[in-house]
Design a protein around this motif. Structure first.
Motif, PDB file in Angstrom:
ATOM      1  N   ALA A 110      18.053  -7.011  -2.548  1.00 51.58           N
ATOM      2  CA  ALA A 110      18.824  -6.067  -1.717  1.00 51.58           C
ATOM      3  C   ALA A 110      17.873  -5.157  -0.932  1.00 51.58           C
ATOM      4  N   ARG A 111      16.770  -4.790  -1.591  1.00 53.62           N
ATOM      5  CA  ARG A 111      15.772  -3.966  -0.908  1.00 53.62           C
ATOM      6  C   ARG A 111      15.149  -4.749   0.251  1.00 53.62           C
ATOM      7  N   GLY A 112      14.898  -6.047   0.042  1.00 56.88           N
ATOM      8  CA  GLY A 112      14.348  -6.889   1.111  1.00 56.88           C
ATOM      9  C   GLY A 112      15.275  -6.908   2.316  1.00 56.88           C
ATOM     10  N   TRP A 156       2.621 -12.104  -6.782  1.00 55.57           N
ATOM     11  CA  TRP A 156       3.817 -12.668  -7.422  1.00 55.57           C
ATOM     12  C   TRP A 156       4.747 -11.595  -7.982  1.00 55.57           C
ATOM     13  N   ASN A 157       4.316 -10.343  -8.016  1.00 56.40           N
ATOM     14  CA  ASN A 157       5.125  -9.373  -8.790  1.00 56.40           C
ATOM     15  C   ASN A 157       6.358  -8.842  -8.045  1.00 56.40           C
ATOM     16  N   PHE A 158       6.313  -8.861  -6.715  1.00 57.16           N
ATOM     17  CA  PHE A 158       7.511  -8.546  -5.916  1.00 57.16           C
ATOM     18  C   PHE A 158       7.671  -9.697  -4.915  1.00 57.16           C
ATOM     19  N   ALA A 161      10.326  -8.602  -1.913  1.00 57.87           N
ATOM     20  CA  ALA A 161      10.126  -7.363  -1.142  1.00 57.87           C
ATOM     21  C   ALA A 161       8.762  -7.304  -0.456  1.00 57.87           C
ATOM     22  N   ILE A 162       7.698  -7.731  -1.160  1.00 57.47           N
ATOM     23  CA  ILE A 162       6.370  -7.593  -0.531  1.00 57.47           C
ATOM     24  C   ILE A 162       6.225  -8.518   0.682  1.00 57.47           C
ATOM     25  N   PRO A 163       6.572  -9.819   0.579  1.00 55.71           N
ATOM     26  CA  PRO A 163       6.500 -10.631   1.805  1.00 55.71           C
ATOM     27  C   PRO A 163       7.313 -10.005   2.945  1.00 55.71           C
ATOM     28  N   ILE A 164       8.490  -9.453   2.617  1.00 52.20           N
ATOM     29  CA  ILE A 164       9.322  -8.906   3.702  1.00 52.20           C
ATOM     30  C   ILE A 164       8.749  -7.609   4.242  1.00 52.20           C
ATOM     31  N   TRP A 165       8.238  -6.737   3.349  1.00 52.02           N
ATOM     32  CA  TRP A 165       7.749  -5.472   3.919  1.00 52.02           C
ATOM     33  C   TRP A 165       6.460  -5.664   4.703  1.00 52.02           C
ATOM     34  N   LYS A 166       5.830  -6.852   4.582  1.00 56.22           N
ATOM     35  CA  LYS A 166       4.685  -7.127   5.438  1.00 56.22           C
ATOM     36  C   LYS A 166       5.130  -7.910   6.690  1.00 56.22           C
ATOM     37  N   PHE A 231      -2.744  -7.577   2.726  1.00 58.10           N
ATOM     38  CA  PHE A 231      -2.877  -8.142   1.378  1.00 58.10           C
ATOM     39  C   PHE A 231      -2.368  -7.156   0.333  1.00 58.10           C
ATOM     40  N   THR A 232      -1.699  -7.689  -0.681  1.00 59.05           N
ATOM     41  CA  THR A 232      -1.429  -6.912  -1.902  1.00 59.05           C
ATOM     42  C   THR A 232      -1.854  -7.768  -3.082  1.00 59.05           C
ATOM     43  N   GLY A 233      -2.580  -7.178  -4.018  1.00 59.23           N
ATOM     44  CA  GLY A 233      -3.022  -7.923  -5.193  1.00 59.23           C
ATOM     45  C   GLY A 233      -4.148  -7.194  -5.899  1.00 59.23           C
ATOM     46  N   GLN A 287       4.446  -4.968 -14.785  1.00 57.32           N
ATOM     47  CA  GLN A 287       3.650  -5.638 -13.752  1.00 57.32           C
ATOM     48  C   GLN A 287       3.944  -5.104 -12.358  1.00 57.32           C
ATOM     49  N   LYS A 288       3.687  -3.814 -12.195  1.00 53.04           N
ATOM     50  CA  LYS A 288       3.821  -3.188 -10.877  1.00 53.04           C
ATOM     51  C   LYS A 288       2.538  -2.407 -10.652  1.00 53.04           C
ATOM     52  N   CYS A 289       2.090  -2.337  -9.410  1.00 54.47           N
ATOM     53  CA  CYS A 289       0.891  -1.531  -9.168  1.00 54.47           C
ATOM     54  C   CYS A 289       1.209  -0.051  -9.363  1.00 54.47           C
ATOM     55  N   THR A 290       2.492   0.298  -9.334  1.00 55.48           N
ATOM     56  CA  THR A 290       2.908   1.692  -9.534  1.00 55.48           C
ATOM     57  C   THR A 290       3.340   1.982 -10.983  1.00 55.48           C
ATOM     58  N   ALA A 291       3.146   1.001 -11.876  1.00 56.84           N
ATOM     59  CA  ALA A 291       3.621   1.182 -13.263  1.00 56.84           C
ATOM     60  C   ALA A 291       2.912   2.352 -13.955  1.00 56.84           C
ATOM     61  N   SER A 448       6.868   6.932 -12.183  1.00 55.71           N
ATOM     62  CA  SER A 448       5.760   6.654 -11.247  1.00 55.71           C
ATOM     63  C   SER A 448       6.065   5.467 -10.337  1.00 55.71           C
ATOM     64  N   ALA A 449       6.915   4.542 -10.787  1.00 62.40           N
ATOM     65  CA  ALA A 449       7.203   3.358  -9.975  1.00 62.40           C
ATOM     66  C   ALA A 449       8.433   3.589  -9.105  1.00 62.40           C
ATOM     67  N   GLY A 450       8.587   2.710  -8.122  1.00 59.35           N
ATOM     68  CA  GLY A 450       9.784   2.805  -7.267  1.00 59.35           C
ATOM     69  C   GLY A 450       9.445   3.532  -5.989  1.00 59.35           C
ATOM     70  N   VAL A 451       9.565   2.809  -4.881  1.00 55.03           N
ATOM     71  CA  VAL A 451       9.237   3.447  -3.609  1.00 55.03           C
ATOM     72  C   VAL A 451      10.408   3.268  -2.652  1.00 55.03           C
ATOM     73  N   GLU A 452      10.505   4.168  -1.710  1.00 47.83           N
ATOM     74  CA  GLU A 452      11.590   4.071  -0.729  1.00 47.83           C
ATOM     75  C   GLU A 452      11.052   3.422   0.535  1.00 47.83           C
ATOM     76  N   PRO A 456       6.078   6.228   3.758  1.00 49.89           N
ATOM     77  CA  PRO A 456       4.778   5.552   3.674  1.00 49.89           C
ATOM     78  C   PRO A 456       4.410   5.232   2.229  1.00 49.89           C
ATOM     79  N   PHE A 457       3.770   4.086   2.039  1.00 48.98           N
ATOM     80  CA  PHE A 457       3.398   3.616   0.707  1.00 48.98           C
ATOM     81  C   PHE A 457       1.929   3.220   0.708  1.00 48.98           C
ATOM     82  N   GLY A 458       1.170   3.777  -0.236  1.00 53.02           N
ATOM     83  CA  GLY A 458      -0.239   3.399  -0.349  1.00 53.02           C
ATOM     84  C   GLY A 458      -0.992   4.412  -1.176  1.00 53.02           C
TER      85      GLY A 458
HETATM   86  O1  LIG Z   1       7.054   0.504  -7.288  1.00 53.45           O
HETATM   87  C1  LIG Z   1       7.430  -0.261  -6.417  1.00 53.45           C
HETATM   88  O2  LIG Z   1       8.613  -0.415  -6.157  1.00 53.45           O
HETATM   89  C2  LIG Z   1       6.435  -1.024  -5.588  1.00 53.45           C
HETATM   90  C3  LIG Z   1       5.316  -1.545  -6.410  1.00 53.45           C
HETATM   91  C4  LIG Z   1       4.395  -2.425  -5.675  1.00 53.45           C
HETATM   92  O3  LIG Z   1       4.294  -2.389  -4.491  1.00 53.45           O
HETATM   93  C5  LIG Z   1       3.540  -3.374  -6.390  1.00 53.45           C
HETATM   94  O4  LIG Z   1       3.578  -3.423  -7.613  1.00 53.45           O
HETATM   95  O5  LIG Z   1       2.823  -4.127  -5.715  1.00 53.45           O
END
Ligand SMILES: O=C(O)CCC(=O)C(=O)O
Ligand SMILES: NC(=O)C1=CN([C@@H]2O[C@H](COP(=O)(O)OP(=O)(O)OC[C@H]3O[C@@H](n4cnc5c(N)ncnc54)[C@H](O)[C@@H]3O)[C@@H](O)[C@H]2O)C=CC1
Length: 488
Positions: A110-112, A156-158, A161-166, A231-233, A287-291, A448-452, A456-458
């Motif tokens: 849905a976010r995508g 692989w973790n999103f 959403a990640i392919p779409i937000w790029k 890139f994200t990874g 398995q989130k970079c924001t975990a 800590s996780a979850g972005v709108e 801006p995200f980074g």
């Molecule tokens: O916390 C989120 O929703 C995004 C996390 C994210 O971008 C990631 O784990 O690569």
């Protein structure tokens, strides 16, 4: 679980057609909840396949750039509508490939869709400014133009959403795209790509090539006709891609790891803090970079917080993420599982107390998957490996601090700086935290996780290339500024 009776083969999408890799090789995408379930066979592409995709994107870029933003936006709106109709199918595929629970995968899909619509609207917004020249007879302005061909390398973790937000901002600002998704979730990405196909996007504007990162991914980064790479990874791979792009003068954007702290002050609402820590640390199996991975608790509430955290963690149901009663699914792949277990061993060896979980679950219903019980370590100190390195799994390190100053010092004592939270009711403490914390995403009384998608995200420090994704910020990366001076 019903094991797939037939293996479905998925092709690369190049120049508007679904095609086999030149080599004829394929790779399996497996369900980490039960590895007997083969989600699909995807192409093991080689350098030649990437080259064909880049050539298609190069050929398509002029006509795509010449469309108005509003016209490009129509394709994104259509793709969003198609994806909405296929939401259940795409989310179920994401769950089977990645292991996050179905509600999480539906939320991500849905976010995508929302991201596609957000950027479709961007096609109607301004692309420059008028700047007064010192020469009163001249007209000076800026215009944002596309980079050309954009390479997308996604993890692989999103998987949606990640392919779409790029891809969505790349496309709306007039770029053509070649994406190389992670093999673990390549089928989900190809389903997303097929929504663009169904939407009638012109041939060559969106291309997808699956295959190993070290060959197909690397080729995308080094291809002379790829003008920008996003890139994200992992930090390790990000650095290789950044160096490769820099060497040949291409623009690059890297979103990498995190070691995200949560500070629990002694005036915090502990119930809210515990709920947010559990969600931030264990959803998507961590398995989130924001975990959330480090929880720094003020001494006065440490024991009470720990008890509540333990109590609620014990209630987490683990299992096949397609099942309704499951809160936490498996780890996404064997390498991730081994990595996570080795960090847990390291934590024990270095003297932290494992007070809950951390063991692999491998009996009965867990036998064929990559399951682990969420882990909580007590008495962690900042120098320990589990307090420094990104684990990317369901592991919490509890760290005690006597004062907020000490907590902040510990929070900043890592090479990463992606996301950080504080739980407190005191406005002064909130403001000190906002001011002092070294992070790109700052959260107060929230996980800590979850972005709108519109913000801006980074990160800062080694979490990113200091660029920002999403929202309006995406424009910075996916366009180049032309400053124009016209003297009639
Ligand atoms: O916390 C989120 O929703 C995004 C996390 C994210 O971008 C990631 O784990 O690569
Ligand atoms: N920031 C984040 O959201 C993510 C972080 N990670 C971190 O990375 C660790 C390892 O996970 P991996 O899946 O191996 O991450 P990775 O960074 O190696 O893979 C991400 C993407 O890069 C591609 N890739 C790999 N090597 C490449 C190269 N030399 N050139 C171009 N592309 C390349 C992969 O095929 C995949 O599409 C995890 O344990 C976690 O710590 C992993 C995924 C997402």
């Amino acid at each position: 679980m019903s094991v797939a009776a037939e293996n479905k083969t998925y092709f690369n999408f190049i120049n508007g057609r679904w095609v086999k890799a030149e080599s004829g090789g394929m790779e399996q995408s497996l369900n980490p909840a039960d590895t007997r379930d083969i989600v699909g066979l995807v192409q093991k592409s080689s350098i030649e396949d990437v080259d064909r995709a880049v050539e298609a994107a190069k050929q398509a870029k002029k006509a795509w750039r010449k469309l108005s933003g509003a016209e490009r936006g129509q394709f994104l709106y259509k793709a969003a509508d198609i994806m909405e109709q296929r939401l259940d199918e795409i989310a179920e595929c994401a769950t089977r490939e990645m292991g996050k629970t179905l509600p999480e995968a539906k939320g991500e899909t849905a976010r995508g869709i929302a991201i596609l619509r957000y950027y479709a609207g961007e096609g109607m917004r301004k692309t420059g400014d008028v700047i007064p020249s010192t020469d009163t007879s001249a007209f000076m302005y800026t215009d944002r133009v596309p980079l050309g061909v954009v390479g997308v390398i996604s993890p692989w973790n999103f998987p949606v959403a990640i392919p779409i937000w790029k891809m969505a901002p790349a496309l709306i600002y007039g770029n053509t795209v070649v994406i190389k998704p992670a093999t673990e979730t390549a089928v989900t990405c190809l389903k997303v790509i097929s929504c663009f196909e169904e939407a009638g996007i012109p041939s060559g504007v969106v291309n997808a090539v699956t295959g190993p990162g070290s060959s197909a991914g690397q080729r995308l980064a080094e291809h002379p006709d790829v003008n920008g790479i996003t890139f994200t990874g992992s930090n390790q791979t990000g650095k290789i891609i950044g160096r490769t792009a820099f060497e040949r003068g291409a623009k690059y954007q890297l979103e990498m790891g995190g070691k995200n702290p949560v500070i629990v002050a002694d005036d915090a609402d502990l119930d809210i803090a515990v709920e947010a820590v559990i969600s931030g640390a264990f959803r998507s199996t961590g398995q989130k970079c924001t975990a959330t991975s480090r929880v720094i608790v003020l001494t006065g509430v440490y024991d009470r917080f720990k008890e509540k955290l333990l109590q609620q963690t014990k209630e987490i149901t683990i299992g096949d993420s397609l099942k309704e009663d499951v809160w936490m699914g498996p780890i996404a792949n064997k390498q991730q599982l081994d990595n996570c277990l080795s960090y847990i061993d390291k934590g024990k060896q270095e003297g932290a107390d494992l007070i809950f979980g951390g063991e692999r679950l491998a009996d009965g219903k867990y036998e064929k998957g990559y399951y682990i019980r969420p882990a909580i370590f007590d008495n962690v100190t900042s120098g320990m490996t589990i307090a420094q390195e990104e684990i990317f799994g369901p592991v919490i390190a509890l760290i005690k601090a006597d004062t907020l100053e000490e907590a902040l010092k510990t929070a900043n004592d890592v090479k990463f700086g992606l996301s950080a939270s504080i739980f407190t009711q005191n406005i002064g403490r909130m403001l000190s935290f906002i001011d002092e914390i070294e992070a790109g995403l700052i959260r107060v009384n929230a996980e800590s996780a979850g972005v709108e998608l519109q913000a801006p995200f980074g990160g800062v420090k080694q979490s990113s290339s200091h660029s920002r994704e999403q929202g309006e910020a995406a424009k910075e990366f996916f366009t180049a500024v032309k400053t124009v001076f016209v003297k009639p």
